[in-house]
Design a protein around this motif. Structure first.
Motif, PDB file in Angstrom:
ATOM      1  N   ALA A 162       0.845  -1.202   0.000  1.00 54.70           N
ATOM      2  CA  ALA A 162       0.000   0.000   0.000  1.00 54.70           C
ATOM      3  C   ALA A 162       0.874   1.243   0.000  1.00 54.70           C
ATOM      4  N   PRO A 163       1.569   1.514  -1.100  1.00 52.85           N
ATOM      5  CA  PRO A 163       2.444   2.685  -1.132  1.00 52.85           C
ATOM      6  C   PRO A 163       1.627   3.982  -1.106  1.00 52.85           C
ATOM      7  N   VAL A 164       2.246   5.042  -0.587  1.00 52.60           N
ATOM      8  CA  VAL A 164       1.622   6.362  -0.624  1.00 52.60           C
ATOM      9  C   VAL A 164       2.129   7.110  -1.844  1.00 52.60           C
ATOM     10  N   SER A 165       1.378   8.089  -2.277  1.00 51.96           N
ATOM     11  CA  SER A 165       1.749   8.854  -3.471  1.00 51.96           C
ATOM     12  C   SER A 165       2.782   9.908  -3.108  1.00 51.96           C
ATOM     13  N   ALA A 166       3.810  10.018  -3.939  1.00 48.06           N
ATOM     14  CA  ALA A 166       4.876  10.989  -3.682  1.00 48.06           C
ATOM     15  C   ALA A 166       4.362  12.420  -3.756  1.00 48.06           C
ATOM     16  N   SER A 167       3.265  12.637  -4.471  1.00 47.38           N
ATOM     17  CA  SER A 167       2.737  13.992  -4.627  1.00 47.38           C
ATOM     18  C   SER A 167       1.782  14.386  -3.503  1.00 47.38           C
ATOM     19  N   SER A 169       2.737  10.702   6.163  1.00 42.56           N
ATOM     20  CA  SER A 169       3.477  10.673   7.422  1.00 42.56           C
ATOM     21  C   SER A 169       3.254   9.330   8.106  1.00 42.56           C
ATOM     22  N   ALA A 170       4.016   9.096   9.178  1.00 44.01           N
ATOM     23  CA  ALA A 170       3.837   7.927  10.038  1.00 44.01           C
ATOM     24  C   ALA A 170       3.673   8.445  11.459  1.00 44.01           C
ATOM     25  N   ALA A 171       2.690   7.938  12.179  1.00 43.17           N
ATOM     26  CA  ALA A 171       2.398   8.475  13.501  1.00 43.17           C
ATOM     27  C   ALA A 171       2.097   7.355  14.485  1.00 43.17           C
ATOM     28  N   VAL A 172       2.427   7.611  15.774  1.00 44.11           N
ATOM     29  CA  VAL A 172       2.066   6.726  16.875  1.00 44.11           C
ATOM     30  C   VAL A 172       0.822   7.317  17.527  1.00 44.11           C
ATOM     31  N   THR A 173      -0.266   6.580  17.475  1.00 49.16           N
ATOM     32  CA  THR A 173      -1.535   7.099  17.979  1.00 49.16           C
ATOM     33  C   THR A 173      -1.637   6.946  19.490  1.00 49.16           C
ATOM     34  N   ALA A 174      -2.652   7.584  20.047  1.00 48.23           N
ATOM     35  CA  ALA A 174      -2.872   7.520  21.495  1.00 48.23           C
ATOM     36  C   ALA A 174      -3.242   6.122  21.956  1.00 48.23           C
ATOM     37  N   SER A 175      -3.791   5.307  21.055  1.00 52.19           N
ATOM     38  CA  SER A 175      -4.184   3.940  21.422  1.00 52.19           C
ATOM     39  C   SER A 175      -3.031   2.949  21.315  1.00 52.19           C
ATOM     40  N   SER A 177      -6.045   9.630   5.480  1.00 52.52           N
ATOM     41  CA  SER A 177      -6.396   8.227   5.241  1.00 52.52           C
ATOM     42  C   SER A 177      -5.308   7.301   5.775  1.00 52.52           C
ATOM     43  N   VAL A 178      -5.730   6.232   6.438  1.00 51.72           N
ATOM     44  CA  VAL A 178      -4.790   5.226   6.954  1.00 51.72           C
ATOM     45  C   VAL A 178      -4.548   4.182   5.864  1.00 51.72           C
TER      46      VAL A 178
END
Length: 867
Positions: free
Chosen positions: A90-95, A99-105, A115-116
């Motif tokens: 599931a690559p993300v678009s370069a345009s 980001s990558a994030a650590v959620t509160a859960s 979108s995840v």
């Protein structure tokens, strides 16, 4: 003015926001953790504490530049090397904004906008979730905040295509189901998406590794098989022992409801990784100091290494002509299932028995025997005979079982038997592999015997005719000489029985590097070596009778003999079938004839006649050190005074080899069986077949042929082929620990928390319990013996340190052993020989849910030739 103030205020806020953003980016770039609520942007990087690995977004080299992935990368490699990818499918678009994030859960997510696109799908009520990148390349999500934290997810349990040190290849059948660690190849070198090849353990629990290939129909077909695990390596992987890299099997494969897993540890500063490539090959790479990767090993690289290329009951051999096509042949007693198709290249049809086994037709098995096939990759679907203790019992077990079609026995595998279909058999080149015995009717074996008898008859007839012709010519020699005018040779000098070694140079020429040294004998004199006639040697040993055999080594047998003058000697007879023994024979004759020391065994002469190559040594009535040290009935004869005398003698012998002799020599195979004892228990170093001569300005040499004995070889020699005088120091350290403890190095392999005697000695010595390592017979004697023994343990631990530069030279060792006043430095922990304790192993998978299913978790190319 108000308008200008508003603009000024807006610019200031924008500046402060920009400054805080760049400050945040710099902090993320230098950090190795990402806390709850923080995110990793397109230009941010997490770096492991030691700088070995980095976590960042990347575009694969040679791939689609519009696709971006989050991955763990080697920070020191010159080319992009990504052992783990998060969002591989599931690559993300370069345009886009990603980001990558650590959620509160307590969840790690890869986001494209809001979108995840990928998530660890974890949660924790403990709070304070933190993402950490370690120097092993493991990405961990922990929770709890305070030590110890709870691991709720880690990348080592969810690999992509790369097997790193500390990872596990697991088969878990503990809860009635089957859960496995699976590695899946990239789709191509520029596309990390899930590919066609998968690697993991056999789900049936045979502890073999398999590579499966996804067919067009979506099914997984077996593509490659490692073969059975044989304590130090796989029977289907013909390269240097995996055991020296810390590769090992944990758990009991015979337990149908347990957990078994493979793991390996990097034993030196080099980085190794095993990668399942997009073409289906499993390759081991080593990271060089230049930042480039060197290929150490790869399989399958030929058609024969692929699974069951020739079908059942047929052996596959690589074609030496170079066209790449495999050579298939039916095993003895079998014929092609379909001769027309088999000859046309359809090898998968395999072979069937040409004559049924007698037990199948009611003969009871008495009319069957075994055809031997040496150097084979053992077939698939083996059954392990856990109660069978030796090769003969294994043979009888198969012979008495009508359903058994073959067997194999070795110390590594034990007794393995197979049914009537023998699948995936590969004939290894260069004498590697194992002996396979296939059950066939005795009539087939008798056919071979009859053929050999006819050949023997023909040979005898030809020899008789030639002998008759020779006798006739001998009787007519005077007339022939008179006719031809040849002068008699009765007055010619006979060959002397004592020839200078220099005159034999054409027979024993070594590398040019050594020849200059070989021209110099001790004291500047010629080194003369007696040549014994074969008849004299045979008479001295009673025609090499079994009653006179003292033992056997890697290249032949050793016999006791008595020369006509009554002198007792030891005769080392090189095996005619030994393909490697010739070089070692030449080396030993050239080398040991020039070395004279009271702690080196003395070479009295040699015999070279036809195919016979024999060395004659002084006789050692007490045989070798291991005959005393590892025999419980005789170990008590070695009091501490004798043991210390042996240690000092070995050190003096090495000092002579390394420094005091005109030839600077590295022995390379120092071990208990190569230390001989004379009548007064004086030690003498023997077996110089592996020894190498150093030039005056040489300190270290690299070899493409690693020879020696596992357990005694230093790490840099076993894994990278580098040897020096410090390699002998390492072997000496192992030998000292064995002498002090009275235990073999190999006897510690299955002890908790250690891999061999070095790890065991370190654990006891560092805990202040070194006395437990000392042989009870020495401790019982009391006095100062235990104190001196502990000093020897301390010295041995200095000798077996990981890096050659940390070990003392033998001159310091000999000096320190002879002085009680010198203060010894503290040795460094032997990281090459320690393994995880049970608590360490449990911690690796800490935090995994009970019902969680998972589908993911030197060096030059040389052949290790053990003795």
């Amino acid at each position: 003015m108000a308008h200008h103030a508003t603009i000024t205020t807006a610019l200031l806020v924008a500046f402060l926001f920009s400054f805080s953003f760049f400050l945040h980016a710099d902090v993320a770039a230098a950090a190795s953790t990402l806390s709850q609520g923080q995110s990793l942007g397109a230009n941010d990087t997490l770096v492991s504490p030691g700088g070995s690995f980095a976590l960042a977004f990347f575009t694969p080299a040679g791939g689609d530049p519009s696709r971006v992935y989050l991955g763990v990368m080697y920070a020191q490699a010159t080319e992009q090397t990504v052992p783990w990818v998060a969002n591989r499918d599931a690559p993300v678009s370069a345009s886009s904004a990603y980001s990558a994030a650590v959620t509160a859960s307590g969840d790690l997510r890869v986001l494209q906008g809001d979108s995840v696109v990928w998530s660890t799908n974890t949660s924790s009520t403990l709070g304070n979730a933190t993402l950490t990148l370690s120097d092993s390349g493991n990405l961990q999500l922990t929770a709890g905040g305070e030590q110890p934290t709870v691991v709720i997810w880690q990348s080592f349990e969810h690999p992509t295509d790369t097997f790193l040190p500390g990872m596990r290849i697991t088969l878990d059948r503990s809860n009635g189901g089957v859960r496995r660690t699976l590695f899946t190849s990239w789709r191509s070198s520029g596309d990390p998406a899930t590919g066609d090849f998968t690697l993991g353990q056999d789900p049936l629990g045979s502890a073999q590794l398999y590579i499966w290939r996804q067919t067009t129909g979506g099914e997984n077909a077996t593509y490659w098989r490692s073969g059975q695990w044989a304590n130090t390596n796989f029977v289907g992987v013909p390269w240097r022992s995996l055991y020296v890299y810390g590769f090992k099997l944990n758990g009991d494969p015979s337990q149908s409801n347990g957990v078994i897993y493979y793991t390996f540890n990097a034993y030196n500063t080099s980085d190794y990784r095993f990668v399942l490539n997009p073409n289906g090959t499993e390759t081991c790479y080593m990271l060089l100091n230049t930042g480039e990767w060197e290929t150490v090993w790869s399989q399958p690289t030929t058609r024969c290494q692929e699974y069951n290329t020739c079908g059942a009951n047929a052996a596959c051999s690589d074609d030496v002509s170079g066209d790449g096509q495999p050579v298939c042949s039916c095993l003895k007693g079998f014929e092609p299932r379909d001769p027309a198709e088999y000859g046309a290249g359809n090898w998968t049809q395999g072979c069937v028995r040409s004559v049924p086994l007698s037990c199948v037709s009611g003969g009871g098995g008495g009319g069957d025997g075994f055809a031997e096939f040496p150097g084979m990759k053992l077939p698939n679907f083996a059954e392990w005979g856990s109660t069978v203790g030796d090769a003969d019992a294994c043979k009888q077990s198969c012979l008495g079982n009508c359903s058994c079609g073959g067997y194999s026995y070795s110390t590594g595998t034990g007794c393995l038997t197979w049914g009537q279909e023998l699948v995936d058999i590969y004939k290894f080149p260069d004498g590697e592999g194992y002996d396979l015995f296939v059950k066939v009717p005795s009539s087939i074996l008798d056919t071979g015997s009859k053929t050999r008898r006819w050949i023997a008859v023909v040979i005898v007839v030809v020899v008789v005719l030639l002998a008759a012709c020779g006798l006739l010519l001998w009787k007519c020699r005077s007339r022939i000489k008179e006719k031809l005018g040849i002068v008699g040779s009765r007055d010619k000098k006979r060959l002397p029985t004592l020839l200078p070694l220099r005159e034999q140079r054409q027979d024993f020429s070594g590398p040019k590097q050594q020849s200059d040294h070989q021209e110099e004998a001790e004291g500047g004199k010629k080194c003369e070596l007696p040549l014994f006639p074969l008849e004299m040697v045979a008479a001295a040993t009673d025609d090499f009778s079994a009653a006179n055999k003292l033992g056997e080594g890697g290249f032949g047998h050793v016999y006791k003999g008595t020369l006509p003058g009554g002198e007792e000697v030891a005769v080392k007879r090189l095996s005619r079938s030994s393909g490697q023994g010739l070089e070692e024979f030449k080396n030993e004759v050239i080398l040991i004839a020039k070395l004279q020391h009271r702690n080196l065994v003395k070479l009295l002469g040699c015999c070279i006649q036809g195919e016979e190559k024999i060395l004659v040594y002084e006789y050692m009535p007490n045989k070798s050190l291991d005959a005393f040290l590892f025999d419980p009935a005789r170990r008590g004869l070695l009091d501490w005074k004798t043991r210390f005398h042996i240690i000092e003698g070995i050190a003096r012998g090495l000092l002579y080899l390394h420094r005091d002799s005109r030839l600077r020599v590295v022995h390379r195979d120092l071990k208990a069986s190569n230390i001989l004892l004379d009548r007064d228990m004086n030690p003498k170093i023997s077996d110089f077949g592996m020894a190498r001569i150093f030039g005056g300005d040489q300190n270290q040499v690299n070899t493409d042929r690693v020879v020696g004995t596992l357990g005694y070889m230093s790490p840099e020699y076993a894994m990278e082929g580098l040897f020096s005088v410090r390699s002998d120091v390492y072997s000496f350290g192992i030998l000292v620990l064995e002498i002090v403890s009275g235990q073999k190095n190999s006897s510690f392999h299955h002890m908790e928390g250690t891999i061999n005697i070095v790890g065991h000695a370190w654990q006891l010595w560092s805990a202040g319990e070194g006395e437990r390592l000392v042989d009870p017979a020495v401790r019982a004697a009391g006095g100062s013996a235990t104190e001196v023994a502990l000093r020897c343990v301390h010295m041995a631990l200095l000798c077996v340190q990981d890096h050659a530069c940390d070990r003392p030279d033998i001159a310091y060792v000999a000096m320190a052993l002879g002085s009680d006043s010198s203060v010894l430095p503290r040795p460094k922990p032997p990281t090459f020989t320690l393994q995880c304790t049970s608590s360490d192993r449990d911690g690796l998978f800490e935090g995994r849910q009970a019902d969680e299913s998972y589908s993911a978790c030197d060096l030059t190319v040389t052949m290790l030739q053990g003795r």
